[in-house]
Write an enzyme that holds these catalytic residues in place. Structure first.
Site, PDB file in Angstrom:
ATOM      1  CD  GLU A 180      57.410  46.993  17.518  1.00  0.00           C
ATOM      2  OE1 GLU A 180      58.025  45.497  17.489  1.00  0.00           O
ATOM      3  OE2 GLU A 180      57.633  46.969  16.535  1.00  0.00           O
TER       4      GLU A 180
HETATM    5  C1  TNX Z   1      57.588  44.232  14.036  1.00  0.00           C
HETATM    6  S1  TNX Z   1      54.142  43.691  13.313  1.00  0.00           S
HETATM    7  C2  TNX Z   1      57.027  45.484  14.509  1.00  0.00           C
HETATM    8  C3  TNX Z   1      57.608  46.257  12.743  1.00  0.00           C
HETATM    9  C4  TNX Z   1      59.046  45.086  12.362  1.00  0.00           C
HETATM   10  C5  TNX Z   1      58.571  43.674  12.289  1.00  0.00           C
HETATM   11  C6  TNX Z   1      59.772  42.847  11.435  1.00  0.00           C
HETATM   12  C7  TNX Z   1      54.624  44.920  14.284  1.00  0.00           C
HETATM   13  C8  TNX Z   1      53.957  45.828  14.563  1.00  0.00           C
HETATM   14  N1  TNX Z   1      55.576  45.556  14.763  1.00  0.00           N
HETATM   15  O1  TNX Z   1      57.953  47.477  13.550  1.00  0.00           O
HETATM   16  O2  TNX Z   1      59.104  46.177  10.487  1.00  0.00           O
HETATM   17  O3  TNX Z   1      57.971  43.030  13.230  1.00  0.00           O
HETATM   18  O4  TNX Z   1      58.768  41.527  10.888  1.00  0.00           O
END
Ligand code: TNX
Length: 510
Positions: A325
């Protein structure tokens, strides 16, 4: 007179039945609800009795392992059991011994339980720990601590299907103390999981001491989601966790998430930002807004120091660089950054793991991609020669709500009731990705909504045993209808261990 006699007989009869029920030790090992389900179990119809006079005999070198078993037995039964080193197999008691079983799986074990002698053997101490967990589960749950402890006799031969079976704890969104993390480690050990991935940094907090960049914890560690006081592990405390996990056959994988998810570092050191201005600490739950300045050399000096210091206190083979992300990092910059981060990890002797987005970079040899949401990225990673850790948000995220009534957790990936979390197979999840591409399974617990160990337990149990079984037991030997009956019998164990579990209506709890 007659009726008096009759009722006396009835009362005696009832007492007799009650009394004998209580005393009857379990004798059918095949009926023992072991999770994860072992490969082969045969019963010999008797019971092995553990009492204060039982001795654990160990082959030289296995003293710590023997002590672990003695401690666990004392916790479930108040027994005080001695551990002694022997050169030959004893005739009675519990015996831990290293023995080759002609398997190339170094986590396989054999449990041979006779009426007088119970032997746990494996070619490695880790395998013996696996055998110990099965043995502990085979002890009948007791009504009271004063009752003797019984294990049905028979033989179990067993080995895991996948080498990587883990969970992740996000200690960044909310901080968890060393004692809380140790409890989590104990829970993984109960189900023969062998990996604890610690998500040590995120926008809301930096949780590991870096001696060459002290403000990371001074400033970056000082808060958490909701504005609490946060916290961090000193390097000594981290090593304590590594050792505690190691004694339970669990490897710790440290994650420093980058180049996004870095607001806590950007708040600690102004020079990591492109505009040279320190960011404010962040206590909300948005994602995707932060990025290290990927074209500043000081950022790579920072990476080098962080990766060097953490690698030096991490005996396990992996370093996790996050990489998810990074919505504020232009893709070209992201690729450059991930390539350089991989190089640094290699320089300090570790193998890279990253969330599935890192497949967009030029993956180094030995890189592993952690699938959480994007099939295209994951397939691209496999094309580039990477192995895959399977952590699908919609099946294996421990922070996703069970159903619409769950108070904790998130629901962006749907709901994960216990059956939905269990009833799937890694080898058929992603077209084109089969067993030889897969390292194993990991169930991440993100902590935006989870603030203490009670809440950790509520999200983790009863789903964790299911993930352990997906990683351990071959697909053709698993099915939900049979599993739920075994799981139902673990409710009492959760209660005995003080675990605050979610009593799912789909499980016929006993
Ligand atoms: C996605 S999974 C994210 C996290 C969040 C999570 C909450 C991932 C690699 N990134 O930053 O905490 O969803 O479910």
């Amino acid at each position: 007179m007659k009726t008096h006699k009759l009722s006396a007989i009835v009362v005696l009869g009832v007492l007799f039945v009650l009394f004998s029920c209580k005393q009857e030790p379990p004798t059918d090992l095949t009926q023992t609800p072991i999770i994860p389900k072992p490969i082969a179990v045969t019963a010999t119809g008797k019971a092995f009795n553990i009492s204060n006079s039982t001795v654990i005999s160990v082959q030289g070198g296995l003293e710590e392992t023997g002590k672990y078993l003695a401690d666990e037995l004392s916790q479930i039964s108040n027994l005080n059991i001695d551990v002694t080193t022997v050169e030959q197999a004893p005739t009675k008691g519990i015996y831990l011994v290293l023995a080759s079983d002609n398997s190339d799986n170094n986590e396989s074990y054999t449990l041979d339980i006779g009426k007088k002698l119970a032997t746990i053997s494996s070619s490695t101490p880790g395998g013996i720990l696996n055998g110990i967990q099965t043995f502990l589960q085979a002890t009948a749950p007791k009504a009271s601590t004063s009752q003797p402890l019984f294990v049905p006799t028979g033989k179990i031969t067993d080995a895991p299907e996948y080498a990587y079976r883990g969970a992740m704890l996000d200690v960044a969104r909310h901080f968890f103390s060393v004692e809380e993390v140790k409890k989590f480690i104990d829970y993984l050990a109960m189900y023969k999981m062998n990996i604890l991935h610690l998500h040590l940094s995120d926008d809301q907090g930096w949780r590991i001491e870096i001696k060459s960049w002290p403000k990371l914890t001074e400033i970056g560690g000082s808060t958490e989601v909701g504005g609490g006081t946060g916290g961090f592990y000193t390097q000594e405390q981290y090593k304590e966790l590594v050792d505690y996990a190691g004694q339970r056959n669990i490897t710790i994988i440290p994650e420093i998430d980058m180049p996004g998810h870095t607001n806590s570092a950007l708040a600690s050191y102004a020079e990591l930002n492109c505009d040279g201005k320190a960011r404010k600490l962040y206590t909300g739950t948005e994602v995707g807004f932060s990025t290290l300045c990927t074209d500043k050399e000081v950022v790579y000096q920072f990476l080098d120091d962080v990766i060097r210091e953490i690698s030096a206190i991490t005996p396990g083979p992996y370093f996790h660089i996050g990489g998810d992300e990074s919505h504020s990092t232009p893709i070209e910059d992201y690729i450059t950054f991930i390539n350089r981060a991989q190089e640094i990890v290699g320089k300090y002797g570790k193998k890279v793991i990253g969330w599935d987005e890192i497949a967009n970079a030029a993956l180094t040899k030995n890189a592993t991609v952690q699938y959480w949401s994007n099939v295209k990225n994951t397939s691209l990673g496999v094309e580039k020669g990477a192995k895959v850790i399977i952590s699908p948000a919609a099946r294996a995220y421990l922070d996703i709500k069970y159903d619409s009534t769950t108070t904790l957790g998130l629901n962006w990936a749907g709901y994960i009731e216990v059956d939905h979390g269990y009833d799937w197979h890694m080898e058929t999840l992603i077209p084109g990705i089969s067993k030889e591409n897969i390292l194993g399974i990991e169930a991440p617990l993100w902590s935006e909504t989870v603030t203490n160990i009670d809440e950790v337990e509520q999200m983790t149990f009863p789903r964790l045993p299911g993930y352990a079984e997906i990683g351990w037991t071959a697909s053709e030997n698993r099915n939900w209808d049979e599993y739920k009956l075994r799981l139902a019998k673990h409710g009492k164990r959760f209660e005995a261990a003080g675990i605050n579990y979610y009593p799912s209506p789909l499980v016929p709890w006993e």
